[in-house]
Design a protein around this motif. Structure first.
Motif, short mmCIF file in Angstrom:
data_model
loop_
_atom_site.label_atom_id
_atom_site.label_comp_id
_atom_site.label_asym_id
_atom_site.label_seq_id
_atom_site.Cartn_x
_atom_site.Cartn_y
_atom_site.Cartn_z
N LEU A 36 -2.91 -3.13 -4.24
CA LEU A 36 -2.58 -4.55 -4.15
C LEU A 36 -1.28 -4.75 -3.37
O LEU A 36 -0.26 -4.14 -3.67
CB LEU A 36 -2.41 -5.16 -5.55
CG LEU A 36 -1.84 -6.58 -5.62
CD1 LEU A 36 -2.80 -7.59 -4.99
CD2 LEU A 36 -1.52 -6.96 -7.07
N ALA A 37 -1.33 -5.63 -2.37
CA ALA A 37 -0.11 -6.06 -1.69
C ALA A 37 0.66 -6.95 -2.65
O ALA A 37 0.22 -8.07 -2.95
CB ALA A 37 -0.46 -6.81 -0.40
N TYR A 38 1.80 -6.47 -3.11
CA TYR A 38 2.49 -7.08 -4.25
C TYR A 38 3.88 -7.54 -3.84
O TYR A 38 4.66 -6.77 -3.29
CB TYR A 38 2.58 -6.04 -5.37
CG TYR A 38 3.34 -6.46 -6.60
CD1 TYR A 38 2.75 -7.31 -7.53
CD2 TYR A 38 4.63 -6.00 -6.85
CE1 TYR A 38 3.44 -7.68 -8.68
CE2 TYR A 38 5.32 -6.36 -7.99
CZ TYR A 38 4.72 -7.21 -8.90
OH TYR A 38 5.41 -7.58 -10.02
N SER A 39 4.17 -8.81 -4.11
CA SER A 39 5.49 -9.35 -3.79
C SER A 39 6.35 -9.57 -5.02
O SER A 39 7.56 -9.73 -4.93
CB SER A 39 5.34 -10.69 -3.05
OG SER A 39 4.83 -11.68 -3.94
N ALA A 63 0.33 -0.96 -7.04
CA ALA A 63 1.07 -2.03 -6.38
C ALA A 63 1.84 -1.48 -5.19
O ALA A 63 2.47 -0.42 -5.27
CB ALA A 63 2.03 -2.69 -7.37
N PHE A 64 1.78 -2.21 -4.09
CA PHE A 64 2.49 -1.79 -2.88
C PHE A 64 3.33 -2.94 -2.34
O PHE A 64 2.85 -4.05 -2.14
CB PHE A 64 1.51 -1.34 -1.79
CG PHE A 64 2.14 -1.28 -0.42
CD1 PHE A 64 3.17 -0.39 -0.15
CD2 PHE A 64 1.73 -2.14 0.59
CE1 PHE A 64 3.77 -0.35 1.10
CE2 PHE A 64 2.31 -2.10 1.85
CZ PHE A 64 3.34 -1.21 2.10
N THR A 65 4.61 -2.63 -2.11
CA THR A 65 5.51 -3.58 -1.49
C THR A 65 6.14 -2.92 -0.27
O THR A 65 6.69 -1.82 -0.36
CB THR A 65 6.63 -4.02 -2.46
OG1 THR A 65 6.05 -4.63 -3.61
CG2 THR A 65 7.57 -5.02 -1.78
N LYS A 106 15.50 -8.10 1.69
CA LYS A 106 16.79 -8.06 1.00
C LYS A 106 16.60 -8.14 -0.52
O LYS A 106 15.86 -7.39 -1.11
CB LYS A 106 17.71 -9.16 1.51
CG LYS A 106 17.99 -9.10 3.01
CD LYS A 106 18.93 -7.99 3.37
CE LYS A 106 19.33 -8.04 4.81
NZ LYS A 106 20.25 -6.97 5.22
N GLU A 107 17.30 -9.13 -1.15
CA GLU A 107 17.35 -9.21 -2.61
C GLU A 107 16.00 -9.52 -3.24
O GLU A 107 15.83 -9.36 -4.46
CB GLU A 107 18.38 -10.25 -3.05
CG GLU A 107 18.08 -11.69 -2.61
CD GLU A 107 18.56 -11.97 -1.21
OE1 GLU A 107 18.34 -13.11 -0.75
OE2 GLU A 107 19.16 -11.09 -0.57
N GLU A 108 15.02 -9.95 -2.46
CA GLU A 108 13.70 -10.23 -3.01
C GLU A 108 13.05 -8.98 -3.60
O GLU A 108 12.11 -9.07 -4.39
CB GLU A 108 12.78 -10.82 -1.94
CG GLU A 108 13.21 -12.19 -1.44
CD GLU A 108 12.30 -12.69 -0.32
OE1 GLU A 108 11.15 -12.24 -0.25
OE2 GLU A 108 12.75 -13.53 0.46
N ASN A 164 11.54 -11.53 6.52
CA ASN A 164 11.54 -10.14 6.95
C ASN A 164 12.67 -9.93 7.96
O ASN A 164 13.49 -10.82 8.19
CB ASN A 164 10.17 -9.71 7.50
CG ASN A 164 9.74 -10.47 8.74
OD1 ASN A 164 10.53 -10.70 9.65
ND2 ASN A 164 8.48 -10.85 8.79
N LEU A 165 12.69 -8.76 8.59
CA LEU A 165 13.76 -8.39 9.51
C LEU A 165 13.84 -9.32 10.71
O LEU A 165 14.92 -9.56 11.26
CB LEU A 165 13.53 -6.95 9.99
CG LEU A 165 14.53 -6.35 10.97
CD1 LEU A 165 15.89 -6.18 10.31
CD2 LEU A 165 14.01 -5.00 11.49
#
Length: 414
Positions: A8-11, A33-35, A41-43, A184-185
């Motif tokens: 799962l693409a996990y935020s 879970a994949f992030t 940053k802090e997220e 993102n960057l």
């Protein structure tokens, strides 16, 4: 029998936290879970513990920032990509990298499916799934927001919050922000909520707190700042004389651009799925890099090569926006772009001032600009005979004269 595995693409937000639990229950599956750390940053703080507490059997949080800058942002900027004349594709270009890493994890873990929390109205669902299709066509994709059983259970945010509370999901159940944000960057994007009204003025003083990367131009320093960017074959390799990696370039230009209020865009764009959508973007470092790169090309790239490359910008940008990064046509265009960049080498000097990027000089050891030929004074090289322009103009005017003559002598019926 071993349980099915789903990556799962996990935020860590409400949606993907609820989806993690829902997938586990609905499919009786093991959820990985994949992030992707692409500069949020802090997220990213506390995500691993949150995912495990929600029911994930394993969590990947991979630092992909260097790969993002080098293998995705830089090639895209070499292509001069600009969607609908304004958008530097900050969200779009991140999705194929996320899809690529999810496929790697799925293969390594023996997972049979990949899942994401993108809605059925947006572009991201297409980008993720086309990415997976281009890399691992046998891996199944689960998109809960497109499943009737999921939507009927969660018709709104209130139902999701109640589900989270009932299942002990560690999500802050607060009122929704007046907009959504993706960072993102390369950029931050803001959309939905109050921004759905295109008459809403995001630049108004009372909305300053929305912007996280940039000062408002009116609040930027009163003194201009000069910077120098050195390019080698189309890539920025140094700032102010100091060698830098692509990641370092992006981080430092983000800081400089943000300080001087550079890189804000407010636009209504055309989504791939057919609707128009209003987005507000901050792309401080990317805007500086894009401008400098174009300036470097101006003295190093052959005119006809530039015309060919530029003729493909709209096509290339649309491919990236719509999720076709791994498509053969994007790769083919990229090969042409790479060839066009072989002499894009030298130094660009820019002046940053209150939201503006002002050209302040460009030089190159392989410059095609020859001041002796371009001069209005006597040409010491005698490479250009002004008299030759007479025949040049006469030949180019021939078809215009013929057309004009036909128009004058012929009366066509109404």
């Amino acid at each position: 029998m071993a349980k099915e595995k789903i990556v799962l693409a996990y935020s860590g937000g409400l949606d993907t936290s609820v989806i993690l639990k829902w997938l586990k229950e609905t499919y009786d599956a093991e959820i990985i879970a994949f992030t992707a750390d692409i500069g949020q940053k802090e997220e990213l703080d506390g995500l691993e513990a949150k995912a495990l507490a929600t029911g994930a059997s394993k969590v990947y949080i991979d630092d992909l920032r260097a790969e993002f800058a080098q293998d995705f942002i830089y090639p895209m900027f070499q292509a001069g990509a600009l969607y609908e004349g304004q958008y530097l594709l900050g969200t779009s270009i991140a999705r194929p990298l996320i899809a690529k890493r999810m496929v790697d994890i799925a293969i390594a873990e023996g997972a049979t499916a990949i899942a994401h929390g993108a809605t059925g109205k947006g572009n991201d669902q297409v980008r993720f799934e086309l990415g997976v299709a281009g890399l691992a066509p046998n891996i199944k994709v689960i998109a809960p927001w497109r499943l009737e059983e999921f939507r009927s259970q969660f018709p709104g945010r209130a139902e999701m919050i109640a589900y989270a509370e009932a299942n002990g999901i560690p999500v802050q159940a607060s009122a929704a922000k007046p907009y959504s944000m993706d960072r993102n960057l390369l950029h931050i994007s803001y959309e939905s909520g109050v921004l759905e009204d295109p008459w809403f003025d995001a630049s108004a003083p009372e909305n300053k707190e929305m912007f996280l990367l940039t000062n408002a131009p009116e609040d930027a320093p009163d003194e201009a700042e000069y910077i120098e960017l050195e390019f080698l074959k189309g890539d920025c390799v140094a700032l102010n004389g100091e060698p830098q990696t692509p990641l370092q370039v992006m981080e430092k230009l983000n800081e400089l651009g943000g300080k001087h209020g550079i890189g804000r865009v407010d636009m209504v764009e055309n989504r791939f799925v057919g609707m128009k959508s209003r987005g507000v973007y901050e792309t401080p470092g990317g805007t500086i890099l894009f401008t400098a790169h174009r300036k470097m090309e101006s003295i190093t790239m052959d005119r006809e090569v530039m015309n060919v490359r530029d003729s493909l910008i709209t096509r290339y940008s649309t491919l990236v926006y719509n999720g076709f990064w791994f498509a053969p046509e994007r790769k083919a265009i990229q090969a042409l772009v790479a060839e066009s960049q072989q002499n894009v080498t030298g130094t660009v000097r820019l002046k940053l001032y209150k939201g503006n990027i002002i050209a302040a000089g460009v030089k190159s050891p392989v410059s095609l600009y020859n001041p002796n030929i371009a001069t209005m004074e006597a040409d010491p090289t005698q490479a250009y005979d002004q008299g030759d322009a007479t025949g040049f103009i006469r030949l180019n005017a021939l078809r215009l004269k013929v057309s004009a003559g036909v128009a004058e002598s012929t009366e066509l019926p109404e």
